[in-house]
Write an enzyme that holds these catalytic residues in place. Structure first.
Site, mmCIF file in Angstrom:
data_model
loop_
_atom_site.group_PDB
_atom_site.id
_atom_site.type_symbol
_atom_site.label_atom_id
_atom_site.label_comp_id
_atom_site.label_asym_id
_atom_site.label_seq_id
_atom_site.Cartn_x
_atom_site.Cartn_y
_atom_site.Cartn_z
ATOM 1 N N ASP A 184 30.085 39.526 48.015
ATOM 2 C CA ASP A 184 30.731 39.305 49.316
ATOM 3 C C ASP A 184 30.402 40.395 50.331
ATOM 4 O OD1 ASP A 184 31.969 36.955 48.486
ATOM 5 O OD2 ASP A 184 33.754 38.013 47.759
ATOM 6 N N ARG B 263 44.388 49.327 47.857
ATOM 7 C CA ARG B 263 43.866 48.865 49.155
ATOM 8 C C ARG B 263 44.237 49.768 50.329
ATOM 9 N NH1 ARG B 263 39.747 46.465 47.198
ATOM 10 N NH2 ARG B 263 40.055 44.359 46.419
ATOM 11 N N ASP C 89 44.300 40.554 49.789
ATOM 12 C CA ASP C 89 43.618 41.769 50.213
ATOM 13 C C ASP C 89 43.348 41.816 51.720
ATOM 14 O OD1 ASP C 89 43.705 43.006 47.767
ATOM 15 O OD2 ASP C 89 41.868 42.049 47.068
ATOM 16 N N SER D 236 35.676 37.015 39.326
ATOM 17 C CA SER D 236 35.784 38.127 40.264
ATOM 18 C C SER D 236 36.641 39.223 39.635
ATOM 19 C CB SER D 236 36.416 37.609 41.560
ATOM 20 O OG SER D 236 36.987 38.666 42.269
HETATM 21 N N1 ARG Z 1 46.030 39.288 42.385
HETATM 22 C C1 ARG Z 1 45.782 40.695 42.460
HETATM 23 C C2 ARG Z 1 46.394 41.246 43.702
HETATM 24 O O1 ARG Z 1 46.609 40.524 44.646
HETATM 25 C C3 ARG Z 1 44.312 41.055 42.333
HETATM 26 C C4 ARG Z 1 43.445 40.622 43.466
HETATM 27 C C5 ARG Z 1 41.987 41.010 43.400
HETATM 28 N N2 ARG Z 1 41.384 40.621 42.174
HETATM 29 C C6 ARG Z 1 40.115 40.224 41.979
HETATM 30 N N3 ARG Z 1 39.770 39.938 40.757
HETATM 31 N N4 ARG Z 1 39.248 40.134 42.951
HETATM 32 O O2 ARG Z 1 46.669 42.413 43.763
#
Ligand code: ARG
Length: 400
Positions: free
Chosen positions: A14, A95, A124, A173
């Site tokens: 991405d 994040r 995210d 992912s």
């Molecule tokens: N569901 C988790 C969160 O919102 C992980 C999100 C990212 N995970 C990923 N495999 N890209 O914190």
């Protein structure tokens, strides 16, 4: 004037595709793309992915933020027994750290825009932008704005010389940091499919874990883990070491349905060995040193804290207020907890603290419970009052 965009860059599909898209005159038309990769303790392979792809950027900034992440986000999480729908959050607390560094770099280089590679379906995007929208910089999210699919991205990437080998790429992912590893997508999108063993990287299969198990001892000071098996360690070293030990016993796997902020349900698989052990040990120590009133009330704060942390709302004033409450509660959370790790389970088997509210003398069967200040016969008066309202109601009902 050169138009510059700062991109949160992992080097994965991405964020790699974002680079030519941001430059492409048919799309965003930026002159320079500056990638920012923030090290929050993800495995070396992840960092290598960013280094390997960095040549497609005009400039690549790598920021080592593991210690900052642990001290500023993970320690507060441990103190707040932070969890979302029953799992120790990981991605959500990393994040804000990543977002803050991207914003700082954007200001330093005088960028016009901040970009991320998140889709419009997940959490995210919200976590990045909760931090970024404090500035007036333009925010670009190509995956979201262009409704991109994985297939389109792979084709576009190859047209632009990114050499993405679709066959080599795993269909799921992954997001990792020192605290947690999350795996979603691929065949796991069907919640009834059992996660294949090959997706796990930090944990042994509980079936293959050593028969006898192992006991680890964690020492806490004011709610923060400071030593492992008697050896003092900083947070980063302690978490890394414990990930290795507990992971070897298959501890910290989680397979669950999760409710994203937007309301979409998602099937998530996690690995978080150290987090499982530390959160269990920490909560257990609180049960030794807290009053009953503290134990009853603090979960209310923990729930609010966790909801804010999950949504990435760490700049919400309430987040600071809740941390102040939690910190004040942690002054007495000192002591050691022993946890037995065995074939995928972590079980507290012993705890001790100079701040314990427990008195063996008072409660023991052997002493008859008589001390200088307490005598079993003192309870007679209390027992007479106990349940008085219920007995009154019953007798009134019987009279009518
Ligand atoms: N569901 C988790 C969160 O919102 C992980 C999100 C990212 N995970 C990923 N495999 N890209 O914190």
């Amino acid at each position: 004037m050169t138009k510059k965009a700062v991109l949160a860059f992992s080097g994965g599909l991405d964020t790699s595709v974002c680079v030519p898209l941001l430059r492409d005159d048919e799309h965003y038309g930026y002159d320079e793309v500056i990638g920012v990769t923030v090290d929050v303790g993800q495995p070396e392979d992840d960092m290598d992915e960013a280094y390997d792809r960095a040549h497609i950027l005009d400039d690549h900034r790598v920021i080592d933020a593991s210690e900052e992440f642990v001290d500023d986000l993970i320690f507060p999480l441990i103190k707040a027994n932070g969890s979302y729908e029953g799992y120790p959050m990981g991605t959500s607390v990393a994040r804000p750290v990543i977002a803050r560094h991207c914003l700082r770099v954007a200001e330093e280089v005088g960028a016009d825009a901040l970009a991320h590679g998140c889709t419009g379906k997940g959490n995210d995007q919200l976590r990045f932008e909760a931090v970024w929208r404090a500035s007036d910089l333009e925010i670009i999210a190509p995956m979201r704005e262009m409704n991109l699919t994985r297939e389109w991205e792979i084709e576009y990437a190859n047209e632009h010389g990114l050499e993405v080998e679709a066959t080599k790429e795993e269909p799921w992912s992954i997001d990792s940091n020192i605290w947690s590893r999350s795996i979603e997508g691929g065949e796991m999108e069907n919640p009834s499919n059992e996660p294949p063993e090959e997706i796990f990287d930090w944990t042994a299969s509980p079936d293959d874990a050593p028969e006898g198990g192992e006991v680890v001892e964690i020492e806490f000071e004011e709610g923060v883990p400071v030593a492992l098996n008697g050896e003092e360690m900083d947070g980063v070293e302690l978490i890394e070491t414990l990930n290795g030990i507990a992971g070897g016993h298959g501890v910290g796997r989680n397979d669950m349905m999760e409710d994203r902020v937007l309301g979409l349900k998602v099937r998530e698989v996690y690995e978080h060995p150290a987090a499982t052990v530390l959160l269990k040990a920490h909560a257990d120590l609180e049960s030794l040193v807290f009053t009953r009133a503290q134990l009853k009330f603090k979960p209310l704060v923990e729930n609010e804290w966790s909801d804010l942390a999950y949504a990435g709302l760490v700049d919400e004033p309430l987040y600071e207020d809740l941390n102040a409450f939690v910190d004040s509660s942690q002054e007495v959370v000192n002591g050691t907890v022993r946890v037995k790790l065995h074939k995928g389970t972590a079980r507290v088997v012993g705890r001790e603290s100079d701040d314990a509210l427990y008195s063996e003398d008072m409660v023991s069967f052997d002493t008859g419970g008589v001390t200088d200040d307490i005598d079993q016969t003192d309870a007679v008066g209390f027992a007479k009052y106990h349940g008085i309202q219920g007995r009154l109601r019953k007798s009134l009902d019987e009279d009518t």
